[in-house]
Design a protein around this motif. Structure first.
Motif, mmCIF file in Angstrom:
data_model
loop_
_atom_site.group_PDB
_atom_site.id
_atom_site.type_symbol
_atom_site.label_atom_id
_atom_site.label_comp_id
_atom_site.label_asym_id
_atom_site.label_seq_id
_atom_site.Cartn_x
_atom_site.Cartn_y
_atom_site.Cartn_z
ATOM 1 N N ASP A 65 -7.833 -9.332 6.390
ATOM 2 C CA ASP A 65 -7.447 -7.729 6.698
ATOM 3 C C ASP A 65 -8.255 -7.515 8.217
ATOM 4 N N LEU A 90 -5.619 -3.288 5.616
ATOM 5 C CA LEU A 90 -5.186 -2.901 4.013
ATOM 6 C C LEU A 90 -4.337 -0.825 4.039
ATOM 7 N N GLY A 144 -12.988 -4.172 -4.150
ATOM 8 C CA GLY A 144 -11.394 -4.780 -3.981
ATOM 9 C C GLY A 144 -10.428 -6.055 -3.404
ATOM 10 N N ARG A 147 -11.661 -0.086 1.958
ATOM 11 C CA ARG A 147 -10.776 0.392 1.726
ATOM 12 C C ARG A 147 -10.789 2.036 1.295
ATOM 13 N N THR A 178 1.285 -0.925 -0.551
ATOM 14 C CA THR A 178 -0.260 -0.125 0.293
ATOM 15 C C THR A 178 0.844 1.810 -0.077
ATOM 16 N N ASN A 204 -3.718 2.602 2.674
ATOM 17 C CA ASN A 204 -3.554 3.772 0.909
ATOM 18 C C ASN A 204 -2.292 3.304 -0.021
ATOM 19 N N GLU A 239 -9.149 6.048 2.089
ATOM 20 C CA GLU A 239 -8.801 6.300 1.597
ATOM 21 C C GLU A 239 -9.025 7.912 0.960
#
Length: 424
Positions: free
Chosen positions: A216, A244, A95, A380, A32, A246, A384
């Motif tokens: 996750d 997860l 995703g 996600r 990420t 960015n 973000e």
């Protein structure tokens, strides 16, 4: 001699397997932070984003002297020349498949032979699937059919098999058949779901026998551990939690004031929304479980209340990013008919599915995350939006232990609260 070789190979595999799994899992968590920014032709705005970046480059400060810095070796460098098979239940702008693609590109970056299979494909040609497959092939990922002897051979020859989502579990018996026991010891099962209907032996009966599972969040991992034990009487394999994050590219835009302003102005101009208007956004694939219908009903009620209370507020708009009229789903048709019936076409804007969400995050003032599906995971898009310092209205079940859904007045009160805060 051959018997001794097989014995030695089977004894050495668990050590190599553990090393590979741990390294892969660490790199997924780092991925990420690594450059990954699609340029898709699916959405017209994607092409314009490239032009905007070029404009930003021209007005930026003079280019500093080039300093060559030797890159540190990748923790995945030992995977060079290894074979990895990635199996996705579908290939879409959602995703799970996109995360698996990120992993594919990371592995290709260190010289791994990467093979991709998509289990569920429509009979007719699909533009999204075609575009994503082309992106993978351009990066050296070999796309293979998910059925037939070729699929079996690919699984048997691979050093590592990554099974993406719980739904993909049915592929094992359907395709591998008697070869399942030979493949399970090298499977890393990447699970994203929490929905109750996935806890069936048809999906997960082989789960205890794979090399490891990757999930996750700790909440989801604990839920899977308890649910599989209580409902199915099976034990989870060694499980790794990978949160997860960015991408580096999204963070660069989120932290660049000029880039955000240019993107905001461009998107709003294309929608007919002024800079001072208030824009609510929902960014998900349009489907009933994501709650776009509830979002639009609440938005309409908010418009009615503003008019009734005669509030002096800037005009409010709603944007639904994730549309796909080419699919002609009943749900999306219902959404558009509602907008037309209530005569709010000038306030509600539909945008096609896209891989580039940064322009829309720069353009909106509030993100609404309104998933209504049972066991819907933490999307996600939420973090973000937080990177863009946006207020996020979350009208969904985050934990798996409470399946109650918020109704229209609940979301309406959230929207109303934001309006009042902005007014004050």
């Amino acid at each position: 001699m051959r018997a001794m070789a097989r014995q030695h190979s089977s004894a050495a595999w668990p050590l190599l397997q553990r090393r590979w799994l741990l390294a892969i899992i660490v790199m997924i968590s780092l991925s990420t932070l690594i450059a990954f920014f699609f340029r898709s032709g699916i959405d017209p705005c994607d092409r314009t984003v490239d032009q905007l970046h070029q404009k930003l480059a021209r007005v930026s400060s003079p280019t500093p002297p080039v300093v060559v810095v030797k890159a540190a070796p990748s923790p995945l460098s030992f995977m060079k020349s290894k074979r990895v098979l990635l199996i996705s239940h579908e290939l879409s702008l959602s995703g799970g498949p996109l995360l698996l693609m990120e992993l594919a590109f990371l592995l290709r970056g260190v010289g791994t032979g990467v093979y991709w299979m998509t289990i569920q494909k429509p009979a007719e040609e699909d533009d999204v699937i075609y575009s994503l497959e082309q992106k993978m092939m351009d990066r050296g990922v070999q796309v293979l059919p998910s059925k037939g002897q070729g699929a079996v051979d690919a699984a048997l020859k691979s050093n590592l098999v990554v099974l993406n989502t719980a739904v993909a579990g049915k592929w094992l018996d359907a395709v591998l058949k008697e070869n399942v026991p030979h493949v399970l010891p090298k499977v890393l099962w990447w699970i994203h779901e929490m929905r109750g209907h996935y806890f069936k032996l048809d999906f997960v009966k082989h789960l205890p026998f794979v090399a490891g599972a990757m999930i996750d969040s700790h909440v989801t991992a604990e839920y899977w551990k308890n649910r599989t034990h209580e409902r199915l009487g099976i034990k989870m394999p060694e499980t790794y939690v990978v949160h997860l994050g960015n991408s580096k590219e999204l963070m660069e835009v989120a932290e660049d004031t000029i880039a955000k302003r240019v993107l905001r102005e461009h998107i709003r101009e294309s929608l007919g929304v002024r800079n001072e208007d208030l824009l609510f956004g929902i960014i998900n694939s349009v489907s009933r479980g994501k709650g776009q219908d509830l979002f639009l009903h609440a938005f309409y009620e908010s418009l009615q209340l503003i008019q009734e209370k005669k509030l002096q507020l800037p005009p409010i708009h709603a944007i639904v990013v994730g549309s796909d009229m080419s699919a002609q789903t009943k749900f999306e048709t219902e959404l558009r008919e509602f907008v037309t019936l209530e005569k709010i076409q000038d306030r509600v804007h539909f945008v096609n599915k896209t891989l580039t969400v940064a322009p829309y995050l720069a353009a909106i003032d509030v993100l609404v995350q309104n998933s209504q599906g049972r066991g819907e995971c933490f999307g996600r898009i939420t973090i973000e939006a937080m990177a863009f310092q946006l207020p996020v209205l979350v009208n969904k079940t985050i934990t798996p232990f409470n399946y109650s859904m918020l109704k229209l007045p609940d979301l309406l009160s959230l929207l109303w609260m934001v309006l009042i805060l902005i007014k004050w």
